[in-house]
Design an enzyme around this catalytic site. Structure first.
Site, PDB file in Angstrom:
ATOM      1  N   THR A   1       0.822  -1.213   0.000  1.00 42.63           N
ATOM      2  CA  THR A   1       0.000   0.000   0.000  1.00 42.63           C
ATOM      3  C   THR A   1       0.853   1.259   0.000  1.00 42.63           C
ATOM      4  OG1 THR A   1      -1.564  -1.253   1.329  1.00 42.63           O
ATOM      5  CG2 THR A   1      -1.880   1.121   1.228  1.00 42.63           C
ATOM      6  N   VAL A   2       1.787   1.342   0.964  1.00 45.48           N
ATOM      7  CA  VAL A   2       2.556   2.571   1.094  1.00 45.48           C
ATOM      8  C   VAL A   2       3.526   2.735  -0.076  1.00 45.48           C
ATOM      9  CG1 VAL A   2       4.204   3.808   2.530  1.00 45.48           C
ATOM     10  CG2 VAL A   2       2.299   2.603   3.596  1.00 45.48           C
TER      11      VAL A   2
ATOM     12  N   GLU B   1      10.309   9.867   9.166  1.00 45.61           N
ATOM     13  CA  GLU B   1       9.120  10.630   9.546  1.00 45.61           C
ATOM     14  C   GLU B   1       7.858   9.788   9.479  1.00 45.61           C
ATOM     15  OE1 GLU B   1       8.733  14.434  10.326  1.00 45.61           O
ATOM     16  OE2 GLU B   1       7.262  13.095  11.192  1.00 45.61           O
TER      17      GLU B   1
ATOM     18  N   VAL C   1       6.055   7.287  12.504  1.00 41.15           N
ATOM     19  CA  VAL C   1       5.164   7.688  13.590  1.00 41.15           C
ATOM     20  C   VAL C   1       4.077   8.596  13.046  1.00 41.15           C
ATOM     21  CG1 VAL C   1       4.971   8.816  15.838  1.00 41.15           C
ATOM     22  CG2 VAL C   1       7.071   7.603  15.238  1.00 41.15           C
TER      23      VAL C   1
ATOM     24  N   ILE D   1       1.522  13.056   9.710  1.00 38.31           N
ATOM     25  CA  ILE D   1       1.792  14.202  10.590  1.00 38.31           C
ATOM     26  C   ILE D   1       3.302  14.385  10.724  1.00 38.31           C
ATOM     27  CG2 ILE D   1       1.382  15.217  12.856  1.00 38.31           C
ATOM     28  CD1 ILE D   1      -0.849  13.156  13.290  1.00 38.31           C
TER      29      ILE D   1
ATOM     30  N   GLY E   1     -11.476  -3.448   7.332  1.00 39.40           N
ATOM     31  CA  GLY E   1     -10.057  -3.370   7.003  1.00 39.40           C
ATOM     32  C   GLY E   1      -9.285  -2.412   7.896  1.00 39.40           C
TER      33      GLY E   1
ATOM     34  N   GLU F   1      -6.471  -5.703  11.747  1.00 38.45           N
ATOM     35  CA  GLU F   1      -5.943  -6.942  11.171  1.00 38.45           C
ATOM     36  C   GLU F   1      -6.748  -8.141  11.667  1.00 38.45           C
ATOM     37  OE1 GLU F   1      -3.060  -6.948   9.302  1.00 38.45           O
ATOM     38  OE2 GLU F   1      -2.518  -4.850   9.605  1.00 38.45           O
TER      39      GLU F   1
ATOM     40  N   LYS G   1       5.928   3.345  18.634  1.00 32.00           N
ATOM     41  CA  LYS G   1       5.950   4.758  18.225  1.00 32.00           C
ATOM     42  C   LYS G   1       6.363   5.654  19.390  1.00 32.00           C
ATOM     43  CE  LYS G   1       2.495   3.786  14.710  1.00 32.00           C
ATOM     44  NZ  LYS G   1       1.043   3.556  14.541  1.00 32.00           N
TER      45      LYS G   1
ATOM     46  N   GLY H   1      -2.553   5.087   6.046  1.00 30.73           N
ATOM     47  CA  GLY H   1      -3.127   5.219   4.716  1.00 30.73           C
ATOM     48  C   GLY H   1      -2.055   5.372   3.667  1.00 30.73           C
TER      49      GLY H   1
END
Lengths: 428, 428
Positions: free
Chosen positions: B13-14, B129, B132, B136, B187, B190, B205, B302
């Site tokens: 996804t990322v 970055e 975490v 943001i 979704g 998990e 984190k 996301g």
């Protein structure tokens, strides 16, 4: 390494905070950067004045040139405020290769591009995190944290005085004049509050944010400004009943590289995070195409919060000095500025009308919206039973500003419309 | 200048988001840095798999060494996740002088110091970055924006899954199991939700934030962790009636250079900005001695938000490349780690007891608090009229953890206390 020497132009509230933090955080600055900071010279108006911090009198001077021309000073921190003299001192300091840290939003809004161009020419840093939203590191967030994204909208509560007034009016149902008076008594508002309450201060900050967010040389004169002095407690009460809080928002938008920037009292939906930013706090909401919504919240003013941002900038200059890269991390606008026309600016709107209380008036009113293709989200008639006048509140769907101006002009000419009491942009 | 070549380890996804943003923002990256980015090689598990983005098959490889040993690649982006293999690939890439951008919180929490030491040795950047709070820019805020301040407390909603569950339980009065099931169907959680709901993800984190905020080499094992799986809808309902929302908070505190870090479901006062951070959003509240309170809010996960942070890090590496300063802006911990004892950790507490319904019990209960010098803010007996059991809710003033443990142990041994139903830390 020898301490890096800093000259301070001004020793008011914020300047005092800078001295306090630099003195209190020597060990941290040294650990983080490998160098320490020393406030070597401070320009003041009156050397003999009593002060809340201990500074030896040999560090104080009433002659700015003792700072500007001092060959030992590497960094000049400008916290004197004002425009012409501050600009002159900064340009003269840059001319002599000194780096600048400033909290001066008025100066950066009006002459930022000229100052940054001089800095670039001289290989100097000019950092100004403290100029917008005090202690919130919003400039870094825009320039670095969100650098890979395309910012489409920035909405900010960037003036603490007006947010204090709007919060009090909302929470206590109080009238504008009474709350302003109270804010003045508490020191939250100036004796002459014009710059805050008419939105000029917020406009300067939005100019700076607009430049950084949209990479274009926005001018202060590009910002359309309306203050809060006409906001009534009735408007706020109606807003609350419909689920809105009135906030003075700076709104900068960009679509297809066309931008618009405004400052205006706005009805913000209560569920939106900006609606619950209260009192003197500031917050900046940033929308990016990829990141979606982010918000940065914190103290907008005050001695130590503002000084925190200034000293963070000082630390950044020191890091750059150690790396030998001063003046090379500037972020010059690279896009041509194209402003939106009224047809391109659109938003929801809140309109409160006083009308003649007879059959058919509502049909006439809604017909005007239909003629200009403005569709309506909701219409409330007589929302306030204790008020004998016929009142109509309309909330439109997104409508462009040109159409809205035509609608309002037509209302103005209609006999059945006694008055257009209020018009607000709606967000959230 | 030739494009700067990027190798991608992982195309989930990322990773897909990174490809999208890099391709979509070429012109902006070029304008901001003077160089463009090219994704040159991508490690995938299965070259033949159908994908939602168009990538030519010559860019895909199933062999990590095609990325790691590729002399053309300057920057390696690790978005494959996991620990051992990711660590190996990153160290081998650093060994070959490649800069690293990673979103891997597990890896950075467990092996961050080792990886950063290797990067420093090799003069390479390691930026993380995205590890975490997704979109943001909280790491930049801590390391640069608040660099001049002494951070005393960080409170974060840093896990979207659990915040979604807590929000739904609060808004709908639903039970934990039902909401977890729904989150899994959507979704947001998990199939094996342990890492999220038991607080382990948040703990990783907080380890990273604790290191950066307090400049000490915090270990994951220093974080005390309690998840949300035991939070009942009754607890949430009682909290609401008393003006609190239950949130899974990471809390890192430092006083006199002694630190404590925990993750635990916490009663957050409704007026506190963290209480209204809902759904999958994340927020990090930072208290600094000088700045006071700031909050950073946005999407915690996301495809595109996380990729935004990764590409912002890529842009930062490119800027450093242009300036020739890679690996020289690292922020190594410079303080010795000293952990707080139970006596030094203090907070308000919410305690729900089921007790025998007879005269004198409340006196016995409050006597226990008095013996251990824990003072009480409020005591409610029988707050729920529909419940036949005798229930007592106590909210303490600030009390240290050692005293609280003694109080609870004593309750456990008392016949009149049938059960200690819930204990929560209270904030805000």
């Amino acid at each position: 390494m020898k301490p890096i020497k800093v000259g301070l132009l001004g020793l008011g509230t914020v300047g005092t905070g800078v001295v306090r933090i630099v003195e209190g955080s020597q060990q941290d600055v040294l650990s983080q950067t490998g160098a320490s900071l020393e406030i070597a010279k401070i320009l003041v108006q009156d050397k003999s004045k009593a002060r809340s911090i201990a500074v030896t009198s040999d560090k104080l001077t009433e002659n700015a040139w003792d700072v500007i021309e001092n060959p030992e000073i590497d960094i000049v921190v400008e916290v004197m405020g004002g425009i012409d003299l501050a600009k002159k001192y900064i340009l003269e300091s840059l001319e002599r290769g000194k780096h600048i840290v400033t909290a001066n939003k008025d100066l950066m809004a009006l002459h930022g591009p000229e100052i940054l161009a001089k800095a670039s020419e001289k290989g100097c840093d000019v950092l100004y995190e403290a100029s917008v939203a005090g202690g919130i590191p919003i400039i870094r967030a825009l320039v670095e944290g969100l650098s890979s994204d395309r910012i489409t909208k920035i909405m900010g509560i960037v003036n603490g005085t007006t947010n204090y007034i709007m919060t009090k009016m909302s929470q206590e149902g109080a009238a504008y004049d009474d709350v302003l008076k109270e804010a003045q008594d508490l020191g939250y508002a100036e004796a002459d509050p014009t710059s805050d309450v008419e939105g000029f201060d917020a406009a300067r900050k939005m100019t700076i944010l607009g430049r950084l967010g949209f990479h274009a040389n926005v001018d202060l004169s590009d910002v359309s400004v309306r203050g809060i002095s006409q906001v009534t407690k009735e408007d706020i009460a109606y807003g609350k009943r419909l689920g809105y809080e009135v906030k003075l928002l700076g709104i900068a938008e960009s679509q297809d590289d066309h931008i618009s920037i405004s400052v205006q009292p706005t009805m913000v939906k209560q569920s939106h995070p900006l609606a619950s930013v209260n009192g003197v706090f500031n917050a900046v909401y940033v929308y990016g195409e990829a990141v979606g919504e982010t918000m940065f919240y914190g103290p907008g003013a005050g001695e130590l919060p503002t000084a925190t941002s200034i000293v963070a900038d000082l630390v950044a200059v020191v890091r750059n000095l150690k790396l030998g890269i001063n003046g090379r991390r500037g972020f010059a606008p690279y896009k041509e500025k194209k402003l939106k026309s009224d047809e391109q600016i659109s938003s929801k709107n809140f309109i409160l009308l006083h009308v003649e209380d007879k059959a058919g008036v509502l049909a006439q009113i809604t017909q005007v919206f239909a003629e200009h293709e403005v569709s309506l989200e909701s219409v409330l008639q007589h929302p306030n039973k204790t008020n004998p006048k016929a009142e109509i509140i309309i909330i439109t769907h997104d409508a462009n500003q040109a159409a809205m101006k035509k609608v309002l002009k037509q209302f103005d000419a209609m006999d059945v419309v006694h008055s257009i009491k209020s018009v607000y942009r709606v967000e959230g």
